[in-house]
Design an enzyme around this catalytic site. Structure first.
Site, PDB file in Angstrom:
ATOM      1  N   GLU A   1       9.620  -3.988  10.272  1.00 17.05           N
ATOM      2  CA  GLU A   1      10.115  -2.496   9.452  1.00 17.05           C
ATOM      3  C   GLU A   1      10.167  -1.722  10.624  1.00 17.05           C
ATOM      4  OE1 GLU A   1       7.374  -0.884   7.425  1.00 17.05           O
ATOM      5  OE2 GLU A   1       8.437   1.013   6.304  1.00 17.05           O
TER       6      GLU A   1
ATOM      7  N   ASP B   1       0.740  -0.895  -0.178  1.00 14.79           N
ATOM      8  CA  ASP B   1      -0.050  -0.077   0.357  1.00 14.79           C
ATOM      9  C   ASP B   1       0.823   1.410   0.139  1.00 14.79           C
ATOM     10  OD1 ASP B   1       1.290   0.123   2.339  1.00 14.79           O
ATOM     11  OD2 ASP B   1      -1.451   0.121   3.491  1.00 14.79           O
ATOM     12  N   SER B   2       2.448   1.209   0.066  1.00 14.33           N
ATOM     13  CA  SER B   2       2.682   2.089   0.322  1.00 14.33           C
ATOM     14  C   SER B   2       2.821   2.540  -1.147  1.00 14.33           C
ATOM     15  CB  SER B   2       4.904   1.605  -0.141  1.00 14.33           C
ATOM     16  OG  SER B   2       4.680   1.130  -1.129  1.00 14.33           O
TER      17      SER B   2
ATOM     18  N   ASP C   1      -1.405  -6.046  -0.187  1.00 14.46           N
ATOM     19  CA  ASP C   1      -1.526  -5.536   0.953  1.00 14.46           C
ATOM     20  C   ASP C   1      -2.923  -5.197   0.819  1.00 14.46           C
ATOM     21  OD1 ASP C   1       0.465  -5.378   2.164  1.00 14.46           O
ATOM     22  OD2 ASP C   1       0.995  -2.821   2.758  1.00 14.46           O
TER      23      ASP C   1
HETATM   24  O1  KIV Z   1       3.633  -1.069   1.506  1.00 14.53           O
HETATM   25  C1  KIV Z   1       4.722  -1.438   1.428  1.00 14.53           C
HETATM   26  O2  KIV Z   1       5.412  -1.454   0.297  1.00 14.53           O
HETATM   27  C2  KIV Z   1       5.292  -2.274   2.671  1.00 14.53           C
HETATM   28  C3  KIV Z   1       6.843  -2.396   2.561  1.00 14.53           C
HETATM   29  C4  KIV Z   1       7.557  -1.975   2.377  1.00 14.53           C
HETATM   30  C5  KIV Z   1       7.113  -3.385   3.857  1.00 14.53           C
HETATM   31  O3  KIV Z   1       4.456  -2.398   3.829  1.00 14.53           O
END
Ligand code: KIV
Length: 273
Positions: free
Chosen positions: A187, A49-50, A88
């Site tokens: 993290e 979700d990044s 995610d």
């Molecule tokens: O949303 C994401 O990309 C993440 C990673 C950085 C672990 O949760």
């Protein structure tokens, strides 16, 4: 997707079996062309979700929706033939109840063809993780710094500095392992805590800002490709510097369009005789 192509890709069971044998290589991917480029080199691709921050310019991941995750999950699956793919669950799509989590995880798996889902949370999510895994949804857990909690945590910072924080992260990691997660993102966590968790868990720990002690590593692809000029946290290593290349290409294109140098004869269609 055919059963045949599914069998060739790594599964969540193969990722789990890497514990103690091989280090797990994971990167984020959000689009088909980037997934195609990363796939041969990665064990695990995460549609994180990044993407809300990286692709959509959001300040945090809180505004990311299930529709966005489904669309990018489908895009990534079109570019993958080797890696295991996890999508995610975004903020608000799983915290209400284990039934809500199951419904939305199933939606992501059915609409994208991905191998499982990731969700943030430790002890408070253990019951949900057990519910999902018992019903055929592989879960990638996420402890330590949890970006979806930014508004209650009061910002992003590394954790595990105090004994209280260290105890909490250890308890969270043990709880999600016990609940059946196939792997755990750790993290923004100090090395001794990450090392301790990695030694205690039965499943691989995948670190991001959590030291080399973890069983594998994940980075946001755009960070490690150097696509941002203004973002270079301590835990990111840039394996390429793409942002000046993109700027330079755009500048040259603009100059050539303005001067009439582009398009040239070789870029131009002529009538066939
Ligand atoms: O949303 C994401 O990309 C993440 C990673 C950085 C672990 O949760």
């Amino acid at each position: 997707m055919s059963t045949h192509s599914k069998q060739k890709r790594l599964t969540t069971a193969s990722i789990r079996a890497m514990k103690g044998n091989e280090r797990v290589v994971c990167l984020t991917a959000y689009t088909t062309p980037i997934a195609r480029l990363l796939d041969p080199h990665c064990d695990l691709l995460l549609v994180g979700d990044s993407l809300g921050m990286v692709l959509y310019g959001m300040e945090t991941t809180v505004g990311v929706t299930l529709d966005m995750m489904a669309a990018h999950g489908r895009a990534v699956m079109r570019g993958v033939s080797h890696a295991c793919v996890i999508v995610d669950l975004p903020f608000g799509s799983y915290q209400e109840s284990k039934e809500q989590a199951f419904r939305n995880a199933v939606r992501l798996m059915q609409e994208t063809g991905c191998d499982g889902v990731k969700l943030e949370g430790g002890e408070e999510m253990a019951e949900t993780i057990a519910f999902l895994t018992a019903r055929g949804v592989p879960v990638f857990a996420h402890v330590g710094l949890m970006p979806q909690l930014v508004n209650t945590a009061g910002g992003f910072r590394s954790l595990g500095h105090s004994e209280e924080e260290a105890v909490k992260i250890r308890r969270d990691a043990l709880a999600v392992d016990e609940a059946g997660a196939f792997a755990v993102v750790v993290e923004g966590t100090v090395e001794p805590v990450a090392r301790d968790i990695t030694a205690s868990l039965r499943v691989p720990t995948i670190g991001i800002g959590a030291s080399p002690a973890c069983d594998g590593q994940v980075l946001v692809s755009d960070d490690m490709l150097g696509l941002f000029n203004d973002f270079k946290p301590r835990f990111v290593k840039r394996f390429a510097e793409l942002s000046p290349l993109v700027s330079q290409a755009a500048q040259t294109y603009a100059e050539e369009v303005r001067s009439g140098q582009f398009p040239a004869k070789e870029h131009t269609f002529q009538p066939k005789r």
